[in-house]
Design an enzyme around this catalytic site. Structure first.
Site, mmCIF file in Angstrom:
data_model
loop_
_atom_site.group_PDB
_atom_site.id
_atom_site.type_symbol
_atom_site.label_atom_id
_atom_site.label_comp_id
_atom_site.label_asym_id
_atom_site.label_seq_id
_atom_site.Cartn_x
_atom_site.Cartn_y
_atom_site.Cartn_z
ATOM 1 N N ASP A 159 -10.452 -11.877 10.821
ATOM 2 C CA ASP A 159 -9.470 -12.013 9.748
ATOM 3 C C ASP A 159 -8.071 -12.208 10.346
ATOM 4 O O ASP A 159 -7.336 -11.249 10.516
ATOM 5 C CB ASP A 159 -9.535 -10.736 8.903
ATOM 6 N N GLU A 164 -10.801 -7.005 -4.579
ATOM 7 C CA GLU A 164 -10.566 -8.040 -3.557
ATOM 8 C C GLU A 164 -11.770 -8.103 -2.615
ATOM 9 O O GLU A 164 -11.904 -7.257 -1.717
ATOM 10 C CB GLU A 164 -9.277 -7.709 -2.785
ATOM 11 N N HIS A 206 -10.903 -14.307 3.461
ATOM 12 C CA HIS A 206 -12.106 -13.541 3.132
ATOM 13 C C HIS A 206 -13.200 -14.497 2.653
ATOM 14 O O HIS A 206 -14.383 -14.291 2.941
ATOM 15 C CB HIS A 206 -11.815 -12.504 2.050
ATOM 16 N N ASP A 255 -5.463 -13.806 9.146
ATOM 17 C CA ASP A 255 -4.353 -13.701 8.183
ATOM 18 C C ASP A 255 -3.160 -14.583 8.531
ATOM 19 O O ASP A 255 -2.029 -14.097 8.711
ATOM 20 C CB ASP A 255 -3.876 -12.243 8.062
ATOM 21 N N ASP A 310 2.341 1.999 3.340
ATOM 22 C CA ASP A 310 3.260 1.021 3.945
ATOM 23 C C ASP A 310 4.706 1.426 3.709
ATOM 24 O O ASP A 310 5.556 1.260 4.572
ATOM 25 C CB ASP A 310 3.164 -0.375 3.296
ATOM 26 N N HIS A 321 0.888 -1.170 0.000
ATOM 27 C CA HIS A 321 0.000 0.000 0.000
ATOM 28 C C HIS A 321 0.928 1.222 0.000
ATOM 29 O O HIS A 321 2.009 1.176 0.594
ATOM 30 C CB HIS A 321 -0.828 0.113 1.278
HETATM 31 C C1 XUL Z 1 -7.494 -6.711 4.236
HETATM 32 C C2 XUL Z 1 -6.669 -7.117 3.092
HETATM 33 C C3 XUL Z 1 -5.805 -6.044 2.507
HETATM 34 C C4 XUL Z 1 -5.743 -6.081 1.022
HETATM 35 C C5 XUL Z 1 -5.005 -4.920 0.418
HETATM 36 O O1 XUL Z 1 -8.255 -7.734 4.770
HETATM 37 O O2 XUL Z 1 -6.669 -8.258 2.686
HETATM 38 O O3 XUL Z 1 -4.546 -6.152 3.079
HETATM 39 O O4 XUL Z 1 -5.153 -7.250 0.567
HETATM 40 O O5 XUL Z 1 -5.543 -3.701 0.764
HETATM 41 CO CO CO Z 2 -5.696 -9.178 1.092
#
Ligand code: XUL
Ligand code: CO
Length: 442
Positions: free
Chosen positions: A310, A235, A274, A312, A107, A104
């Site tokens: 989420d 996304e 997601h 991750d 970032d 991003h």
């Molecule tokens: C948030 C997510 C983000 C996107 C990019 O859940 O996945 O990091 O991948 O903005």
């Molecule tokens: Co993402």
């Protein structure tokens, strides 16, 4: 360029040592240089490192601050810290043998007091990123803009009720597109961020969705005007941070794109967790996108089966990934997309080495899944099963149905006449599950 000092001094470039190796700092399945069908594994898999998690993540969660302190995060000048961090990141990309990274805007460079200052900061850091890309050969898989952290975006960016915020977001994305183009980014991602709502009591849903569509059209127009050739990706995510996100899942994303005439300009970046949050499997989301020719890229991670948020995590579930890979390969692959590790270390995993273990695990699991999926498709047992299951549509009245050459009257006549009652056939799910396991454990 002068040789940078090592930020991961204890880590050598990770080598492929094969499945029997017991070295935890080696690949057991990912062999980047192995040529398969005229292309290296590295070129097939197009792995990418997510800058926000791996180089900005500090282990904070809603219950506590960060736990991770990196040795390269030193000094007082935000720009020089950003550049040193980039040095550390590119050293890691090379050592972990990842050909791509993603970021991003915020970032990689600090946000300034005004948009002009933020843009200047970005330009200085991007110049450094360009040099590092050139020196290492690591490329940008995609860029994106952070339109969700700054308080100005608390009620959304393009779906904000205040047109001023829409304008600000447009200006920010304009710059993010310039920068992505300058760095040769192969894609550009729109994740919904805070494009959704907390309550319908204060939300005009139709206007917000129309504004989101307008924003995407403006992005397409601008990209065209600067000659940006990258693929635009949506996304989807159903919730978090908002209660309802407009890009809920791939199916609602397709409806949104078609409703607003955007389907020619976008594909999907599908993220595993997601999909889970939307109540789908990873493979389901891939199949829905692939069915419409809209499969673009993957955000490779996993959720936790017992947590509804989420998380991750790095995905080491070979069965889930093999099913996903079968669908991806059947769809013809990801093209200019890739597998981006949008995954972060657990809060107590505080060593730089943990970053290495995490990516080795993710890359190995994907590489193994890739090989298993190739075998499954080459042997063709599932393909043949599917062909047989739908064979009644290949000829005769079944073909006429698919070609829309018959109506209810014709079919009524057939059933009352020679067809009569259909003969039930087993779906053979248990047989197929065993067949799948024979590949995973064979
Ligand atoms: C948030 C997510 C983000 C996107 C990019 O859940 O996945 O990091 O991948 O903005
Ligand atoms: Co993402």
């Amino acid at each position: 360029m002068k040789k940078a000092r090592a930020h991961f001094p204890k880590i050598k470039a990770i080598a492929y040592e094969g499945p029997k190796s017991t070295n935890p700092l080696a690949f057991h399945h990912y062999n980047p240089d192995e040529v398969i069908d005229g292309k290296t594994q590295s070129a097939h898999l197009r792995f990418s490192i997510a800058y926000w998690h791996s180089f900005r993540g500090v282990g904070s969660d809603p219950f506590g601050p960060g736990t991770i302190v990196r040795p390269w995060e030193k000094g007082t000048d935000a720009i020089s810290i950003a550049k040193t961090r980039l040095d550390a990141a590119f050293e890691f990309f090379q050592k972990i043998r990842a050909p791509f990274y993603c970021f991003h805007d915020r970032d990689i460079a600090p946000e300034g007091k005004s948009l002009a200052e933020s843009n200047r900061n970005l330009d200085r850091v991007v110049a450094h990123a360009k040099d590092l890309q050139k020196a290492t050969g690591v490329k940008l898989l995609w860029g994106t803009a952070n339109l969700f952290s700054n308080p100005r975006y608390m009620c959304g960016a393009s779906t904000n009720p205040d047109a001023h915020v829409f304008a600000y977001a447009a200006a920010q994305v304009k710059k993010a597109l310039d920068v992505t183009k300058a760095l040769g980014g192969e894609n550009y991602v729109f994740w919904g961020g805070r494009e959704g709502y907390e309550t319908l009591l204060n939300t005009n849903l139709k206007r917000e969705q129309d504004h989101l569509a307008t924003f995407l059209h403006l992005a397409v127009d601008y990209a065209k005007s600067i000659g940006f050739k990258g693929q635009f990706l949506i996304e989807p995510k159903p919730k978090e941070p908002t209660k309802h996100q407009y890009d809920f899942d791939v199916a609602s994303g397709i409806a949104f794109l078609r409703t607003h005439g955007l389907e020619k300009h976008f594909k999907f970046n599908i993220e595993t967790n997601h999909a889970t949050l939307a109540g789908h499997t990873f493979q389901h989301e891939i199949e829905v996108a692939a069915a419409q020719g809209l499969l673009g890229s993957i955000d490779a991670n996993a959720g936790d089966e017992l947590l509804g948020w989420d998380t991750d995590q790095f995905n080491t579930n070979v069965k889930e990934l093999t099913l996903a890979m079968v669908s991806i390969l059947r769809a013809g692959g990801l093209g200019q997309g890739g597998f981006n590790f949008d995954a972060k270390l657990r809060r107590p995993s505080i060593d730089p080495e943990d970053l290495v273990h995490a990516h080795i695990g993710g890359m190995d699991a994907y590489a193994l899944a890739f090989k298993l999926a190739r075998r499954i498709l080459a042997e063709g047992k599932f393909t043949k099963f599917l062909q047989d299951r739908y064979a009644s549509y290949d000829a005769g009245f079944g073909r006429d149905i698919e070609k829309r050459r018959v109506g209810f009257r014709d079919l009524n006549k057939l059933v009352l006449g020679k067809l009569g009652e259909p003969k039930p056939r087993s779906g053979k799910q248990e047989y197929l599950e065993n067949l799948l396991n024979s590949y995973l454990h064979g």
